[in-house]
Design a protein around this motif. Sequence first.
Motif, PDB file in Angstrom:
ATOM      1  N   GLU A 152       0.834  -1.202   0.000  1.00  0.00           N
ATOM      2  CA  GLU A 152       0.000   0.000   0.000  1.00  0.00           C
ATOM      3  C   GLU A 152       0.876   1.261   0.000  1.00  0.00           C
ATOM      4  O   GLU A 152       0.658   2.206  -0.764  1.00  0.00           O
ATOM      5  N   PHE A 153       1.890   1.223   0.810  1.00  0.00           N
ATOM      6  CA  PHE A 153       2.812   2.347   0.912  1.00  0.00           C
ATOM      7  C   PHE A 153       3.562   2.554  -0.407  1.00  0.00           C
ATOM      8  O   PHE A 153       3.717   3.690  -0.891  1.00  0.00           O
ATOM      9  N   ALA A 154       3.989   1.427  -0.988  1.00  0.00           N
ATOM     10  CA  ALA A 154       4.721   1.505  -2.259  1.00  0.00           C
ATOM     11  C   ALA A 154       3.843   2.115  -3.348  1.00  0.00           C
ATOM     12  O   ALA A 154       4.310   2.912  -4.163  1.00  0.00           O
ATOM     13  N   ILE A 155       2.569   1.749  -3.360  1.00  0.00           N
ATOM     14  CA  ILE A 155       1.655   2.297  -4.366  1.00  0.00           C
ATOM     15  C   ILE A 155       1.561   3.819  -4.206  1.00  0.00           C
ATOM     16  O   ILE A 155       1.622   4.568  -5.180  1.00  0.00           O
ATOM     17  N   GLU A 156       1.450   4.256  -2.949  1.00  0.00           N
ATOM     18  CA  GLU A 156       1.368   5.706  -2.721  1.00  0.00           C
ATOM     19  C   GLU A 156       2.603   6.433  -3.242  1.00  0.00           C
ATOM     20  O   GLU A 156       2.495   7.462  -3.900  1.00  0.00           O
ATOM     21  N   LEU A 157       3.769   5.853  -2.951  1.00  0.00           N
ATOM     22  CA  LEU A 157       5.001   6.499  -3.433  1.00  0.00           C
ATOM     23  C   LEU A 157       5.046   6.502  -4.957  1.00  0.00           C
ATOM     24  O   LEU A 157       5.398   7.487  -5.589  1.00  0.00           O
ATOM     25  N   TYR A 158       4.668   5.373  -5.539  1.00  0.00           N
ATOM     26  CA  TYR A 158       4.717   5.265  -6.987  1.00  0.00           C
ATOM     27  C   TYR A 158       3.771   6.266  -7.651  1.00  0.00           C
ATOM     28  O   TYR A 158       4.126   6.919  -8.627  1.00  0.00           O
ATOM     29  N   THR A 209      -6.648   9.318  -9.679  1.00  0.00           N
ATOM     30  CA  THR A 209      -5.227   8.996  -9.593  1.00  0.00           C
ATOM     31  C   THR A 209      -4.991   7.500  -9.695  1.00  0.00           C
ATOM     32  O   THR A 209      -4.021   7.050 -10.283  1.00  0.00           O
ATOM     33  N   PHE A 210      -5.948   6.726  -9.118  1.00  0.00           N
ATOM     34  CA  PHE A 210      -5.698   5.295  -8.978  1.00  0.00           C
ATOM     35  C   PHE A 210      -7.003   4.532  -9.064  1.00  0.00           C
ATOM     36  O   PHE A 210      -8.008   4.929  -8.463  1.00  0.00           O
ATOM     37  N   GLU A 243      13.059   3.230   2.225  1.00  0.00           N
ATOM     38  CA  GLU A 243      14.392   2.814   1.801  1.00  0.00           C
ATOM     39  C   GLU A 243      14.293   1.600   0.874  1.00  0.00           C
ATOM     40  O   GLU A 243      14.959   1.529  -0.159  1.00  0.00           O
ATOM     41  N   ARG A 244      13.438   0.652   1.288  1.00  0.00           N
ATOM     42  CA  ARG A 244      13.250  -0.538   0.453  1.00  0.00           C
ATOM     43  C   ARG A 244      12.682  -0.153  -0.918  1.00  0.00           C
ATOM     44  O   ARG A 244      13.059  -0.720  -1.945  1.00  0.00           O
ATOM     45  N   TYR A 245      11.772   0.811  -0.913  1.00  0.00           N
ATOM     46  CA  TYR A 245      11.197   1.277  -2.181  1.00  0.00           C
ATOM     47  C   TYR A 245      12.291   1.851  -3.075  1.00  0.00           C
ATOM     48  O   TYR A 245      12.380   1.534  -4.265  1.00  0.00           O
ATOM     49  N   ARG A 246      13.122   2.717  -2.463  1.00  0.00           N
ATOM     50  CA  ARG A 246      14.208   3.348  -3.248  1.00  0.00           C
ATOM     51  C   ARG A 246      15.165   2.294  -3.795  1.00  0.00           C
ATOM     52  O   ARG A 246      15.755   2.459  -4.846  1.00  0.00           O
ATOM     53  N   ASN A 247      15.326   1.200  -3.062  1.00  0.00           N
ATOM     54  CA  ASN A 247      16.219   0.134  -3.522  1.00  0.00           C
ATOM     55  C   ASN A 247      15.556  -0.790  -4.538  1.00  0.00           C
ATOM     56  O   ASN A 247      16.149  -1.783  -4.957  1.00  0.00           O
ATOM     57  N   GLY A 248      14.303  -0.486  -4.876  1.00  0.00           N
ATOM     58  CA  GLY A 248      13.634  -1.279  -5.912  1.00  0.00           C
ATOM     59  C   GLY A 248      13.086  -2.613  -5.427  1.00  0.00           C
ATOM     60  O   GLY A 248      12.778  -3.485  -6.233  1.00  0.00           O
ATOM     61  N   CYS A 249      12.961  -2.777  -4.107  1.00  0.00           N
ATOM     62  CA  CYS A 249      12.497  -4.063  -3.574  1.00  0.00           C
ATOM     63  C   CYS A 249      11.050  -4.364  -3.939  1.00  0.00           C
ATOM     64  O   CYS A 249      10.615  -5.510  -3.900  1.00  0.00           O
ATOM     65  N   TYR A 250      10.271  -3.354  -4.230  1.00  0.00           N
ATOM     66  CA  TYR A 250       8.849  -3.572  -4.495  1.00  0.00           C
ATOM     67  C   TYR A 250       8.533  -3.604  -5.986  1.00  0.00           C
ATOM     68  O   TYR A 250       7.425  -3.878  -6.382  1.00  0.00           O
ATOM     69  N   GLU A 280       5.100   9.704  -7.707  1.00  0.00           N
ATOM     70  CA  GLU A 280       6.194   9.894  -8.665  1.00  0.00           C
ATOM     71  C   GLU A 280       5.747   9.845 -10.125  1.00  0.00           C
ATOM     72  O   GLU A 280       6.542  10.110 -11.020  1.00  0.00           O
ATOM     73  N   HIS A 281       4.503   9.400 -10.366  1.00  0.00           N
ATOM     74  CA  HIS A 281       4.074   9.217 -11.760  1.00  0.00           C
ATOM     75  C   HIS A 281       2.769   9.944 -12.052  1.00  0.00           C
ATOM     76  O   HIS A 281       1.838   9.363 -12.588  1.00  0.00           O
ATOM     77  N   ARG A 282       2.756  11.228 -11.691  1.00  0.00           N
ATOM     78  CA  ARG A 282       1.553  12.038 -11.898  1.00  0.00           C
ATOM     79  C   ARG A 282       1.107  12.062 -13.354  1.00  0.00           C
ATOM     80  O   ARG A 282      -0.083  12.102 -13.643  1.00  0.00           O
ATOM     81  N   ASP A 283       2.050  12.047 -14.264  1.00  0.00           N
ATOM     82  CA  ASP A 283       1.701  12.158 -15.684  1.00  0.00           C
ATOM     83  C   ASP A 283       0.942  10.944 -16.196  1.00  0.00           C
ATOM     84  O   ASP A 283       0.296  11.006 -17.235  1.00  0.00           O
ATOM     85  N   ASP A 284       1.061   9.838 -15.475  1.00  0.00           N
ATOM     86  CA  ASP A 284       0.421   8.605 -15.949  1.00  0.00           C
ATOM     87  C   ASP A 284      -0.946   8.358 -15.315  1.00  0.00           C
ATOM     88  O   ASP A 284      -1.595   7.365 -15.597  1.00  0.00           O
ATOM     89  N   TRP A 285      -1.392   9.232 -14.419  1.00  0.00           N
ATOM     90  CA  TRP A 285      -2.685   9.026 -13.763  1.00  0.00           C
ATOM     91  C   TRP A 285      -3.801   8.913 -14.782  1.00  0.00           C
ATOM     92  O   TRP A 285      -3.754   9.626 -15.796  1.00  0.00           O
ATOM     93  N   PRO A 286      -4.822   8.129 -14.486  1.00  0.00           N
ATOM     94  CA  PRO A 286      -4.930   7.189 -13.372  1.00  0.00           C
ATOM     95  C   PRO A 286      -4.202   5.877 -13.662  1.00  0.00           C
ATOM     96  O   PRO A 286      -4.213   5.401 -14.785  1.00  0.00           O
TER      97      PRO A 286
END
Lengths: 541, 146
Positions: free
Chosen positions: A120-126, A292-293, A339-346, A129-135
Motif C-alpha cells: 500500500e505504501f509503495a503504491i502511494e510512493l509510486y 489517480t488510482f 528505503e526498500r522502495y528506493r532500492n527497488g524491492c517492491y 512519482e508518476h503524476r503524468d500517468d494518472w490514473p
Amino acid sequence: MRTSFHSFHPIAFDHELCRGHRSCLRACPVQAIRIRAGHAEMIEDLCIDCGECIKVCERKAIRPLTHALHELERFEHTVAIPAAALYTQVDATPNAVASALLACGFSSVSPVSRACDEAEFAIELYLAEHRDDWPLLSSDCPTVVRLVQARYPSLVEKLIPLLPPRELASIEARGRAAFETGLAPERIGVVYITPCPSKMVSIVDHPGMRRSHIDAAVSISDVFATLVGALKRHERLDLESGEFETASGLRWAWVGGRSTWLSAENSLSVAGLANVIRILDDLEEGRLTNYTFINAVACVEGCVSGPLAVENPYVARARAIRLTRNLIDVPQERARYEERYRNGCYLNDADFESRPAAPVNGELEKAIAKMNARELLVRELPGIDCGACGAPSCSAFAEDVVSGTAARLDCIFLREGRSEQKGETPMTVAEIISRLDGRLVAGHRRANEPIRGGYASDLLSDVMANAHEGDLWVTLQRHANIVAVASVRELAGIVLVAGRDPEDAAVARAEEEGVPIVVTPLSTFEVIGRLHAAGLRGRKD
Amino acid sequence: MAEAFERTWDVTGLDFTSAGRASTGIKDILKRMGVAPSIVRRIAICSYEAEMNVVMHAYRGRISLHVSPDAVSVVADDEGPGIPDIDLAMQEGYSTATPEMREMGFGAGMGLSNIKKNADELRIDSEVGRGTRVSIMIRQPKGGPS
C-alpha cells in the motif's frame, strides 16, 4: 501468425461429469465457453481465469487446478501464507486460524498483513512519482491483469508495476524460514492459501515478474474442513504471542476495505468483472482522467467472494469488517519501507505484456472480410441468444462460424428453415434434454424415437382427448398415471417442469413401458418457448 | 479498391443512459479485427467525444464507422442547432453545455480539441439550425505488423 499466449489456465473441464448444462456458458463474462458435443469447453485465448464458471457449475465438472496438499510433500519445510480472505471464512481470530493451519500439515505459517502494508505504501510512493500517468491501475488481482492484457492492450501501461502483497510476503517468509531451519531456500515450499484459481496463473505465468516467489497455491476449500476441525478441538499450537495479523492486511480482502486503504486522493474502487469492464471501457475512451488510482478486483465483493471461498460472501464481508475493527493498525515503518522502495524491492522485474485475443495488425483485409461475413450472418440469426448452438450469444456464434470453429447448421433456427425445405428427420427426446437444461430419469430405451409435436396440459382427461400420437407432453403432474396416459396415447415422452421429479411408481412404470421422462428446472412457459423455438409445434386434428 | 467494413449506430439527443454505446461498439469491432491498440485507443477517444456532442447538443444523430486497410474513419452526423462559430467551438475551454451537463462531468470544453489531438484528420461541417457533421480519420500504419 496466430500464437496462443495463454499457455496455462488453472481451470479444467471434466467431460465425464459435464452434462452440457448451459449455466457456465451464461456465467462467463468474456464469452470464453462453448458447449460442443454436449460438453463445455474453454476457448483458451479468451479465458481470463476468473472462475465464475466454477461457481455456477452444479455438477462440479469445472475444477480449479490448484495444488493438492499431498503435492507439497516434495518440500522439506512448508510455509503457509494465508490470503487475507481466509480469515473471513470462519468465526475465529487470525491467531486461531493461523494455528489451525498447522493442523493441515504446514510446517509454519507466515502473515500477510505487513506485506499489504508495504504494498500500500509503495503504491502511494509510486503514484506520487508518476503524476503524468494518472490514473494507474491496481495489478494485484491476476484476473484483472489478464483482462487488461487480453482486452485492453492499450491500458497495459497503466498497470502499476509493483509486486502484490502475496509476493512480498513470500519473499519474507522464505527468507525467515531458511534462516530458522538452516535449509537451502529452494527446499522450502512457500504455499499461498488462495480464494481463487487465478493466483495459479500468477505463479505459473507470473506476468510482470521473471518468476514468482510462491511455490504452490492451495484452495481455501481444500483446507476448510481440516481447519474447522482443528478450530473445534481448540488446538493451540506454537505461535508467537501478539496479533498475527493487523487491520491493514485484512482491508485487502473485500472491496469496501480496499476503498479505504489508500490515502491517495481521488482513488476509485471497482469490483465484479462486469463493473471492471465498464470502468476499463471508460478509461480506454479517455474518461476518468481526474482519478489517480483505480483499485480493481474481479470478484464482486472482492477476494472474500472468490470462487474457492466457502463462506457466503456477505457473511465473510461482515466478518472482515468486524476483524478490521478489532485488530490494531501497526504503525507503518515508513522510513524502512521508503528505503526498500528506493532500492527497488517492491518493483516488478518484468513488463506486463499485452496479449490481445485477436492478432494485432494481422492481415487487415482478411479481418475486414471476416467482419463483414459475421455481420451478414448475425442478420440471419434470431438474436435471442438461446445458447442451443453451444455459443453464449448469436454474435459469438457468428464469430465462431466465420472463424471455422462452428457450422451454420449448429443454429436450430437456421436448421429449422432448412429442415422444412428438405424434410430432415425430426428431433428426438434425447436431443431436447440439453435444450431444456434437463435430465432423462426414465425410459432411456425409447429416448431416440422421433417427436412429432407437442402438447401441454395438467388435466389427464384433456391429454387423453386432445394429444396426438408422437407428441411430447409437458406437465407438472408426477404420479404414475401420467405414464399410463402417455402409454395409451402413444406419446413420445413426458417433460416434468419446475424440477418436479416423478414419483417412484411413475419411474418404475415408465421404465417398464418405455416412456421417456425428462425433468427440467424450467417453468412450463419457458419449456414450451424453447421447444417451439426448436421447431416443435402443437398439432391440429 | 479493397473491401471495407461499415456500420452505423443511431444516437438520441439527451439519452444519457445509452450514451457511449456506439463508441464501445466501435472499439469492440476494431479490437476483433486486430487493429493496433494505439489506433483503437485514439479512435475510441474521438468517437466518444463525437458521440457525446450529439447526445448533449443535438436532437438525434448517427455515428458511422468505416474501416479499410488504409484508414479507420468515424463520422458523427446530427440534426441539431449547428455550430455558429466553429473556430470558437474548437477553442479549449469553450462550451455551451448546460449546468446540469456540467454537473455530470461533461462540458469541459475539451471535446473537439480532444478529437483534434487524436485524429489524423478532422473536418467539421455545420449549418446553423440544421445540424453538424464531424468527420474523423486515422490512418492505418503502412506495411506489416508493427
